[in-house]
Design an enzyme around this catalytic site. Sequence first.
Site, PDB file in Angstrom:
ATOM      1  CG  HIS A   1      -3.458  -5.847   1.401  1.00 21.27           C
ATOM      2  ND1 HIS A   1      -4.769  -5.870   1.017  1.00 21.27           N
ATOM      3  CD2 HIS A   1      -3.447  -6.226   2.708  1.00 21.27           C
ATOM      4  CE1 HIS A   1      -5.530  -6.221   2.032  1.00 21.27           C
ATOM      5  NE2 HIS A   1      -4.750  -6.436   3.083  1.00 21.27           N
TER       6      HIS A   1
ATOM      7  CG  ASP B   1      -1.053  -2.437  -8.498  1.00 21.15           C
ATOM      8  OD1 ASP B   1      -1.128  -2.631  -7.278  1.00 21.15           O
ATOM      9  OD2 ASP B   1      -1.708  -1.567  -9.090  1.00 21.15           O
TER      10      ASP B   1
HETATM   11  C1  G6P Z   1      -1.702   0.210  -0.661  1.00 21.87           C
HETATM   12  C2  G6P Z   1      -1.318  -0.560   0.588  1.00 21.87           C
HETATM   13  C3  G6P Z   1      -2.223  -0.195   1.750  1.00 21.87           C
HETATM   14  C4  G6P Z   1      -2.233   1.313   1.926  1.00 21.87           C
HETATM   15  C5  G6P Z   1      -2.669   1.986   0.629  1.00 21.87           C
HETATM   16  C6  G6P Z   1      -2.701   3.514   0.707  1.00 21.87           C
HETATM   17  O1  G6P Z   1      -2.938  -0.220  -1.143  1.00 21.87           O
HETATM   18  O2  G6P Z   1      -1.382  -1.943   0.342  1.00 21.87           O
HETATM   19  O3  G6P Z   1      -1.759  -0.802   2.932  1.00 21.87           O
HETATM   20  O4  G6P Z   1      -3.067   1.692   2.975  1.00 21.87           O
HETATM   21  O5  G6P Z   1      -1.774   1.604  -0.391  1.00 21.87           O
HETATM   22  O6  G6P Z   1      -1.486   4.009   1.128  1.00 21.87           O
HETATM   23  P1  G6P Z   1      -1.351   4.899   2.445  1.00 21.87           P
HETATM   24  O7  G6P Z   1       0.123   5.062   2.614  1.00 21.87           O
HETATM   25  O8  G6P Z   1      -2.085   6.155   2.146  1.00 21.87           O
HETATM   26  O9  G6P Z   1      -1.986   4.150   3.563  1.00 21.87           O
END
Ligand code: G6P
Length: 484
Positions: free
Chosen positions: A175, A384
């Site tokens: 992602h 991003d």
């Molecule tokens: C990004 C990453 C996700 C992640 C999200 C939130 O979008 O690609 O994998 O879950 O950030 O971050 P966190 O550390 O809160 O999961």
Amino acid sequence: MAQLSFSGGKTGGRLLVVSNRGACTLRQTPGGLEIIPAVSGLVSAVEPILRREGGIWVAWGGRCGQEPGHLLPLPEGESKYLFAEVVLSSEEIKGFYDGFSNSIMWPLCHGFLEKVQFEENYWQLYRRVNEKFARTVVKMSSHNDRVWVHDYHLTLLPALIRRQRPVLSISFFWHVPFPPVELFATLPWAGEILRGLLACDQIGFHTESYVRNFLQAVEEILRARVDYLNSTIHWGGRKIRVIAAPIGIDWREYLTLAAREEIKGKAEQIRLALQSDYVLLGVDRLDYTKGIPQRLQAFSHLLTNYPWLRGKVALLQVVVPSRVETAAYQSLRQEIEKLVGEINGLFTTDYQVPVRYLYRSLTRQELVGHYLAADLALVTPLRDGLNLVAKEYVASKARGTGGLLLSPFAGAALQLKGALLANPYHPREMAEQIKRGLEMPLPEQQQRLSSMMRIIREQDLEWWWQQVKGMSNNAEQPEVAAND
Ligand code: G6P
């Protein structure tokens, strides 16, 4: 509440999603288990698919402890799929999540090498947690299930699963950006990570440039045979397909919400409260990749250099709390709050406050109300993977007017050609483009919105699912990403 005791179904063929963060965070309270929805692009994209397809989502629920995880039917009251919770110890959270995932992989993939903390101990815990996830997946899967792993937290998982389930279909979606090989090769464990990923049948990225970076990395670091024309890798007697497929959104949901009277009313209230002719909007998870201080500096530049805009324009900046235990995020929050205070101290005119700052998450309804209230959305990350806020904003505004200022360093810029672009590192350019966005005639705003909406409709969530579930062939790869 069921404990994690489910063993793979006899018939199989189910979808098993595996990611670090699932659709919700769990909190044990004296009153019982609290289920709090999680907010991220990954969740917005994957959750509707699981709701429709059914299956199992294996993920960390944010809880710290040693006990077995819960097995919960989700969404609450609807039971469309099962959430198989993985529980992490405090040592694992520190080393695997705060450490390797957020202080090595995240900054490295986004090109912030100076923030990377190459700690051997983080690596050990990363391996340990990947093994923990693998045990759960193996326990819950049967041979003809489809496993779909997500993101940089779980790169070792495909190889760990493959050892015990040799014929299982495993795909991966990445992602975040995949960095150029020169950067990726600085990672002492780069080879192990690539070997982990190459146990998949298919790996997806948002753009062609991330695909190219990945292919170069496996060729140079592992000496794997790479077919650039067909975007395939030959490794260990298997052929791995690598595709570019930017995540889409369920645009109908945003159009529908945007047409609701109470949400339009909320947007009106926001505009009234801001006491401004023009409203700029930023909505970001608290992260140094999002360029929030740079955006505030550009706003300050705007008010300094175009003084007639003082008292007429407000910046509504929503910052969603994130990774609160990590030092880089704590200091970023302080930096943002200091800048907000400075700008408001300098430019408040007749009690019109130029920056309105919210440090909290918003529900989807509130979010659409904020989108509707804006004249110009500022989606200006330093880097991003894609950025779904840009797409959600366009879908919410599609029946009206509004502008979008996008950073060329967001993957979404390759698709949303109707946006204005500005380099987030250049305050003057940002300020000039903000001014241009605010002065843009309404017919031009509408025309740009509808051109962006066309691609959002064409490459929506369903389109993305068709690409990543492995049914498409290489000829069907998205044209927009191919221009990168
Ligand atoms: C990004 C990453 C996700 C992640 C999200 C939130 O979008 O690609 O994998 O879950 O950030 O971050 P966190 O550390 O809160 O999961």
